[in-house]
Motif scaffolding. Structure first.
Motif, PDB file in Angstrom:
ATOM      1  N   ASP A 179     -99.943 -90.925   3.583  1.00 55.77           N
ATOM      2  CA  ASP A 179     -98.949 -92.292   3.189  1.00 55.77           C
ATOM      3  C   ASP A 179     -98.076 -91.175   2.010  1.00 55.77           C
ATOM      4  OD1 ASP A 179     -98.153 -94.553   1.931  1.00 55.77           O
ATOM      5  OD2 ASP A 179    -100.277 -94.987   1.914  1.00 55.77           O
ATOM      6  N   LEU A 180     -96.801 -92.019   1.426  1.00 60.58           N
ATOM      7  CA  LEU A 180     -95.824 -91.693   0.664  1.00 60.58           C
ATOM      8  C   LEU A 180     -95.894 -92.627  -0.159  1.00 60.58           C
ATOM      9  CD1 LEU A 180     -93.265 -89.630   3.112  1.00 60.58           C
ATOM     10  CD2 LEU A 180     -94.854 -88.366   0.998  1.00 60.58           C
ATOM     11  N   ALA A 181     -96.852 -92.977  -0.345  1.00 53.55           N
ATOM     12  CA  ALA A 181     -96.744 -94.244  -1.342  1.00 53.55           C
ATOM     13  C   ALA A 181     -95.837 -93.257  -2.980  1.00 53.55           C
ATOM     14  CB  ALA A 181     -97.556 -95.493  -1.392  1.00 53.55           C
ATOM     15  N   PRO A 182     -97.127 -93.088  -3.343  1.00 53.15           N
ATOM     16  CA  PRO A 182     -96.715 -92.838  -4.676  1.00 53.15           C
ATOM     17  C   PRO A 182     -95.281 -91.955  -4.674  1.00 53.15           C
ATOM     18  CG  PRO A 182     -98.949 -91.772  -3.666  1.00 53.15           C
ATOM     19  CD  PRO A 182     -98.243 -91.944  -2.611  1.00 53.15           C
ATOM     20  N   VAL A 183     -94.758 -91.529  -4.143  1.00 55.80           N
ATOM     21  CA  VAL A 183     -93.444 -90.707  -4.266  1.00 55.80           C
ATOM     22  C   VAL A 183     -92.592 -92.166  -3.810  1.00 55.80           C
ATOM     23  CG1 VAL A 183     -91.741 -89.510  -3.666  1.00 55.80           C
ATOM     24  CG2 VAL A 183     -94.123 -89.068  -3.033  1.00 55.80           C
ATOM     25  N   VAL A 184     -92.625 -93.313  -3.367  1.00 56.60           N
ATOM     26  CA  VAL A 184     -91.594 -94.347  -3.440  1.00 56.60           C
ATOM     27  C   VAL A 184     -92.212 -94.862  -4.527  1.00 56.60           C
ATOM     28  CG1 VAL A 184     -91.561 -96.773  -2.370  1.00 56.60           C
ATOM     29  CG2 VAL A 184     -92.213 -94.974  -0.738  1.00 56.60           C
ATOM     30  N   GLU A 185     -93.300 -95.233  -5.117  1.00 56.90           N
ATOM     31  CA  GLU A 185     -92.896 -96.138  -6.455  1.00 56.90           C
ATOM     32  C   GLU A 185     -92.696 -95.060  -7.885  1.00 56.90           C
ATOM     33  OE1 GLU A 185     -95.209 -98.579  -7.018  1.00 56.90           O
ATOM     34  OE2 GLU A 185     -95.385 -98.748  -4.933  1.00 56.90           O
TER      35      GLU A 185
END
Length: 432
Positions: A179-185
């Protein structure tokens, strides 16, 4: 070489050939087994290197993060991450409602951020998001996030191969996704700071990348990895035992040792060639939408310590073979040893240092043990070194050679003293 020496050498050679001709069958069997053991050692060398590397990389999270950390500064990887984040963010923004959702106080900053973008607003907005993502992946903050992602990636690989792990890692249908969610945030917050307040309303985005894809063969891969883990320390020992057995069975043990060392070095070089070919095969099998440049950087970084291990084994095999050859009775080996001792002896004579008191005679008596001590210390340092490189092996060899040179320089036998009988003889009577 005099005529008598040539005749003696010729007679020795004839005797050797006659002995070989009448060699008993048992000796031939031993020689055959020695050849088989050398071949087995060469064949098992690549597998033992891969076993040690895989266990060290997959079994050690910090080692894995250290291996992948340089990719945070790789331009190809940064570009691939920026493109993936841009696509994920743009899929969540409704361009038609964008200006209506922007507060009047934030419109000047948004227009400045969009700049003089020509064409439809979608192009300008995409450019803004992509530029923001590029700035983030080029910052030092991305390195921290990247290390966190790689820790998660390590958990993904560990879960895929051992069944352990959890969290953001998912293993479904033989696919391991991250999951790349931290980068998107981080990118969303940067967009809000630039006046694109609508980005703050974007829900949590879970765009993912595939870490491992092994449809239908994941169970086999897991079994193979567990086997490599169990054999990671056994295989190198087996290679050493095979090489030692070949040397003990061979009639000419020095030659067998040289052959075994070179065979192990060649086995490591074959693994290096396989890694080079495997890179091309791996990149050719990628889907069209995957960045080949970024995938190549990931591959090179992931196997860089494996390539280092290849160099270590190759250099070590070459050093052992060279040392064994130099200690042999061959003409060129004797010439090299003669030049070595002659050069050091010339330096000792030119400095006129004598025998160093009792040191020189003691070194002369203990020379063989001192030389073996240098070899043992060099081997112990190499074994104790954590993840040595080819340069480390070369420097250890250089230091060992320097120590041997010092021993040769100090080697000075005691000078013969005066004859005691002559010292005790009475003085001759004067002639009359």
């Amino acid at each position: 070489m005099t005529r008598d020496d040539e005749l003696a050498a010729l007679r020795a050679r004839v005797s050797e050939l006659e002995a070989a001709e009448h060699r008993p069958p048992r000796s031939r069997v031993k020689s055959t087994f020695a050849v088989v053991l050398v071949l087995l050692a060469a064949l098992l060398t690549p597998l033992s290197v891969v076993a040690v590397w895989s266990n060290a990389l997959i079994g050690d999270t910090d080692r894995y993060v250290q291996t992948m950390a340089p990719l945070a500064d790789d331009p190809d990887v940064q570009g691939a991450v920026a493109n993936r984040v841009t696509t994920a963010v743009m899929q969540q923004i409704d361009v038609d409602d964008l200006l209506g959702d922007v507060a009047p106080a934030d419109r000047p900053r948004l227009e400045k951020a969009l700049g003089a973008a020509s064409g439809p607003i979608t192009s300008g907005l995409t450019s803004l998001v992509h530029n923001t993502a590029e700035k983030f992946v080029a910052s030092s903050a991305f390195a921290t996030v990247w290390n966190q992602l790689n820790r998660t990636a390590h958990a993904a690989v560990d879960k895929a191969l051992t069944g352990n792990g959890g969290g953001a890692v998912k293993v479904e249908n033989g696919e391991v996704t991250l999951d790349l969610a931290p980068v998107v945030e981080k990118v969303k917050q940067a967009l809000v700071d630039q006046g694109l307040t609508v980005a703050g309303k974007i829900p949590e985005v879970h765009t993912s990348i595939t870490v491992m894809q092994s449809t239908g063969t994941l169970a086999k891969a897991r079994t193979g990895f567990r086997l490599l883990q169990l054999l990671s320390w056994v295989l190198p020992l087996i290679v050493l035992v095979l090489a030692a057995g070949a040397v003990l069975l061979a009639r000419r043990r020095r030659r067998a040792l040289i052959t075994a060392a070179l065979a192990v070095a060649v086995g490591a070089l074959v693994l290096g060639l396989a890694l080079w070919i495997g890179r091309a095969v791996y990149l050719d099998a990628l889907p069209p939408d995957v960045s080949r440049a970024a995938a190549g950087s990931v591959y090179d970084t992931l196997v860089r310590f494996l390539r280092t291990a290849v160099r270590v084994v190759a250099v070590l095999g070459a050093v052992v073979a060279l040392a064994s050859w130099l200690g042999g009775p061959g003409r060129w080996a004797r010439a090299v040893r003669g030049a070595w001792t002659g050069a050091i002896g010339s330096v000792r004579d030119a400095t006129n240092v004598g025998t160093f008191g009792p040191v020189g005679p003691w070194v002369h008596r203990m020379r063989r043990w001192l030389n073996w001590t240098v070899a043992a210390v060099a081997a112990a340092v190499l074994i104790a070194w954590n993840y040595p490189t080819g340069a480390v092996v070369a420097w250890i060899a250089v230091c060992a050679v320097c120590a041997l040179a010092v021993i040769e320089f100090l080697d000075a036998p005691a000078l013969p003293g005066p004859d005691p009988s002559e010292a005790a003889a009475p003085p001759a009577a004067p002639a009359r």
